[in-house]
Design a protein around this motif. Structure first.
Motif, mmCIF file in Angstrom:
data_model
loop_
_atom_site.group_PDB
_atom_site.id
_atom_site.type_symbol
_atom_site.label_atom_id
_atom_site.label_comp_id
_atom_site.label_asym_id
_atom_site.label_seq_id
_atom_site.Cartn_x
_atom_site.Cartn_y
_atom_site.Cartn_z
ATOM 1 N N ALA A 172 1.022 -1.215 0.153
ATOM 2 C CA ALA A 172 -0.287 0.046 0.009
ATOM 3 C C ALA A 172 0.885 1.403 0.160
ATOM 4 O O ALA A 172 0.591 2.173 -0.573
ATOM 5 N N VAL A 173 2.069 1.183 0.653
ATOM 6 C CA VAL A 173 2.943 2.376 0.680
ATOM 7 C C VAL A 173 3.518 2.587 -0.666
ATOM 8 O O VAL A 173 3.561 3.813 -1.148
ATOM 9 N N LEU A 174 3.993 1.542 -1.187
ATOM 10 C CA LEU A 174 4.640 1.676 -2.609
ATOM 11 C C LEU A 174 3.427 2.024 -3.739
ATOM 12 O O LEU A 174 3.905 2.599 -4.481
ATOM 13 N N GLN A 175 2.474 1.840 -3.437
ATOM 14 C CA GLN A 175 1.371 1.873 -4.227
ATOM 15 C C GLN A 175 0.663 3.453 -4.135
ATOM 16 O O GLN A 175 -0.248 3.995 -4.795
ATOM 17 N N GLY A 176 1.348 4.210 -2.977
ATOM 18 C CA GLY A 176 0.931 5.525 -2.736
ATOM 19 C C GLY A 176 -0.477 5.716 -1.817
ATOM 20 O O GLY A 176 -0.990 6.716 -1.979
ATOM 21 N N ARG A 177 -1.120 4.525 -1.406
ATOM 22 C CA ARG A 177 -2.309 4.375 -0.692
ATOM 23 C C ARG A 177 -1.969 4.641 0.739
ATOM 24 O O ARG A 177 -3.021 5.065 1.619
ATOM 25 N N LEU A 178 -0.830 4.729 1.315
ATOM 26 C CA LEU A 178 -0.148 4.931 2.608
ATOM 27 C C LEU A 178 0.930 5.900 2.584
ATOM 28 O O LEU A 178 1.635 5.724 1.537
ATOM 29 N N PRO A 179 1.190 6.682 3.422
ATOM 30 C CA PRO A 179 2.354 7.274 3.336
ATOM 31 C C PRO A 179 3.524 6.694 3.445
ATOM 32 O O PRO A 179 3.788 5.640 3.787
ATOM 33 N N MET A 180 4.621 7.240 2.622
ATOM 34 C CA MET A 180 5.910 6.455 2.632
ATOM 35 C C MET A 180 6.646 6.045 4.022
ATOM 36 O O MET A 180 6.359 6.961 4.998
ATOM 37 N N ALA A 248 -3.903 1.956 14.847
ATOM 38 C CA ALA A 248 -4.491 2.646 16.045
ATOM 39 C C ALA A 248 -5.370 4.028 15.218
ATOM 40 O O ALA A 248 -6.441 4.146 15.951
ATOM 41 N N ALA A 249 -4.830 4.539 14.055
ATOM 42 C CA ALA A 249 -5.391 5.301 13.576
ATOM 43 C C ALA A 249 -6.735 4.996 12.700
ATOM 44 O O ALA A 249 -7.689 5.495 12.640
ATOM 45 N N ASP A 250 -6.724 3.344 12.260
ATOM 46 C CA ASP A 250 -7.944 2.944 11.355
ATOM 47 C C ASP A 250 -7.871 1.430 11.939
ATOM 48 O O ASP A 250 -7.263 0.825 11.151
ATOM 49 N N VAL A 251 -9.098 1.391 12.854
ATOM 50 C CA VAL A 251 -8.851 -0.055 13.333
ATOM 51 C C VAL A 251 -9.317 -1.082 12.356
ATOM 52 O O VAL A 251 -9.080 -2.250 12.379
ATOM 53 N N SER A 252 -9.883 -0.598 11.223
ATOM 54 C CA SER A 252 -10.295 -1.467 10.049
ATOM 55 C C SER A 252 -9.203 -2.122 9.670
ATOM 56 O O SER A 252 -9.384 -3.276 8.710
ATOM 57 N N LEU A 253 -8.208 -1.566 9.649
ATOM 58 C CA LEU A 253 -7.135 -2.349 9.019
ATOM 59 C C LEU A 253 -6.764 -3.763 9.367
ATOM 60 O O LEU A 253 -6.165 -4.494 8.814
ATOM 61 N N ARG A 254 -7.087 -3.902 10.701
ATOM 62 C CA ARG A 254 -6.485 -5.004 11.478
ATOM 63 C C ARG A 254 -6.757 -6.393 10.749
ATOM 64 O O ARG A 254 -5.969 -7.031 10.754
ATOM 65 N N GLN A 255 -8.232 -6.495 10.032
ATOM 66 C CA GLN A 255 -8.440 -7.467 9.705
ATOM 67 C C GLN A 255 -7.900 -7.734 7.992
ATOM 68 O O GLN A 255 -7.618 -8.560 7.605
ATOM 69 N N LYS A 256 -7.395 -6.756 7.802
ATOM 70 C CA LYS A 256 -6.694 -6.569 6.233
ATOM 71 C C LYS A 256 -5.357 -7.416 6.422
ATOM 72 O O LYS A 256 -4.775 -7.698 5.569
ATOM 73 N N LEU A 257 -4.681 -6.949 7.629
ATOM 74 C CA LEU A 257 -3.568 -7.357 7.680
ATOM 75 C C LEU A 257 -3.384 -8.975 8.043
ATOM 76 O O LEU A 257 -2.291 -9.531 7.723
ATOM 77 N N ILE A 258 -4.449 -9.634 8.593
ATOM 78 C CA ILE A 258 -4.301 -11.052 8.784
ATOM 79 C C ILE A 258 -5.156 -11.739 7.298
ATOM 80 O O ILE A 258 -5.025 -13.105 7.620
#
Lengths: 322, 322
Positions: A172-180, A248-258
């Motif tokens: 996501a970082v490398l695609q510019g969807r998250l900060p570097m 912490a900033a976006d709790v919906s991310l947790r399920q994406k990480l797993i």
């Protein structure tokens, strides 16, 4: 190394010759000759990667071959095997610059030194499609000691190494969807095969695999191979500091990480009494390990207990849509 | 078999499971475990093939995997090795029909039975490019007996198996540049690896390789590896009956047949006193063998003596432009 290639690609032979392993006959014969390590079993795996699918079109040439090599080394780690050598086929678009090929080979040379193996052979072809790489790796184990997916039993604890989700975030970082974030980008481009840990788990873990397609999906494979239900605590899944801050900033991310891929961590099962020995081996290997749940008797299935204590089944075939 | 693939491709696992070799762990683990044949050396080679480059976009699915497997088996034949197993990575465009994959796997199953080997592992990926296959083959030899390219000496006779140029003509037939001829089309799509002959040459031939990139170019490789000059008689190069008829109608074809690729015949060097033993072994193997020239002391180079007795050097680097 069969050379069915346009003349412009014969330079690849120059770049690859310094990578040649003993037995490769200088990569100039029809095949390599290898004396297997005496008294050992061979462990073999193959993976392919395509530009735009498994790595980014603008990833540096230095890291592309290394990512493929490391994903294969991760398969060896999951079996508790020691690397021996590899074969590589490289499909390149016509007109690929010499500098790109030199950087690609230089990256592989770094990893060959780090992980102690060389190239036995391969092929270079031109393709009208994107860069297409395929790598076959050989490793070895003492007879009968290879870790497989099918040995987990009810009551075994479920462990993972390192941190989960960094590969997903790095993409996501490398695609510019998250900060570097250099750490996360590096985790996507250069996974760390857990070879020392895998060796340390031989005789302790009952089942193991590497996490490449997402923790939930891969845990589902362990369940099916072992005939058990897995129950994991979402909050116990280890996250890196950058991942923790993003969750912490976006709790919906947790399920994406797993459910995201490209972790290349080890996922393994062991009886509770092996816990302290596993922690000692992990310390020697310099890798963190974390208990995230437990296997139970039941149909092959993965159940995730969320932060509120609610059980959320991840249904069969639907791991990636959790 | 790592399954980093969209759901539509999980069916590949079904089609490939029946092809699994012992040790492949049902193609469901991270890697395969193989006990090497005791007291033998392993021989390993890898080749890739791309649709539209190495086979035709409309070639039947049944023959595409077999051609790749046979080109790798031909590398084993050239080393005097016995086939053991292989790993295969398959890159397919999204939406590839189930029937195509079933036919592809069915073709491989036929050849696995014919040549006595199975699949140890691999990977299936989707690609935005054309079909892209990569195959790594394992074979074995008695220690120290592998045939290589570097052993030819001045005075050795130069031999080839079968007939030369059929692959070139088969491609022309399938592209509509020559009238349909089922024999020639088949020679392009399904080369015959000369495994029995390769085994028979162990202890008799001093150097060997397979002809995949055209007779002149590959003979150039033998010259460079052995440090000799090769002199061959163009009229001695064995042609099949269909090729002979086509050359009779268009004599300019002859030089195309010795520079075209896809022959997958064996090219080898042996001292004259081995000639009758070689002919006996070839008879046992059911393959014709033909002397086409002789090695001499001198710089690595190939000289072709034409039908009029004129020597035509094929210059270094220019084999394919003879």
């Amino acid at each position: 190394m069969a050379m069915t290639l346009p003349a412009e690609f014969s330079l690849i032979a120059r770049h690859f010759a310094p990578l040649a392993a003993p037995g490769s006959l200088g990569l100039t014969d029809d095949a390599a000759v290898l004396t297997p390590p005496p008294g050992r079993e061979l462990v073999l795996a193959a993976d392919a990667m395509v530009a735009g699918v498994h790595f980014l079109l603008d990833d540096p040439a230095e890291t592309i071959g290394r990512k493929l090599l490391r994903s294969n080394l991760s398969d060896l780690a999951a079996m508790g095997a020691t690397p021996l050598a590899y074969l590589l086929t490289v499909g390149l678009p016509r007109g690929t610059p010499d500098a790109w090929i030199a950087a690609f080979a230089a990256g592989l040379a770094l990893d060959q030194q780090e992980f102690g193996l060389g190239v036995l052979g391969g092929d270079t072809v031109s393709t009208p499609g994107p860069i297409h790489l395929s790598l076959t790796i050989l490793g070895h184990v003492a007879p009968g000691t290879a870790l497989t997916r099918g040995g987990a039993r009810p009551g075994d604890e479920i462990w993972v190494s390192g941190s989960i989700g960094d590969g997903y975030l790095g993409l996501a970082v490398l695609q510019g969807r998250l900060p570097m974030d250099a750490y996360l980008a590096d985790r996507y481009r250069l996974p760390q095969p857990r070879l020392a840990l895998g060796l340390g788990l031989v005789g302790l873990a009952r089942a193991a695999m590497d996490v490449s397609d997402g923790l939930l999906q891969d845990l589902g494979h362990l369940c099916r191979a072992s005939g058990c239900t897995a129950r994991i605590e979402a909050a116990a899944v280890p996250l890196s500091a950058p991942a923790t801050a993003l969750v912490a900033a976006d709790v919906s991310l947790r399920q994406k990480l797993i459910t995201g891929g490209d972790d290349y961590e080890l996922l393994f099962a062991a009886p509770p009494e092996a816990g302290s020995a596993i922690e000692a081996r992990a310390l020697e290997a310099g890798v963190a390990v974390t208990r995230i749940g437990r296997f139970a008797a039941g149909e092959p299935a993965v159940v995730v207990v969320d932060a509120a204590g609610v059980e959320r089944p991840a249904g069969p075939g639907g791991w990636s849509h959790f």
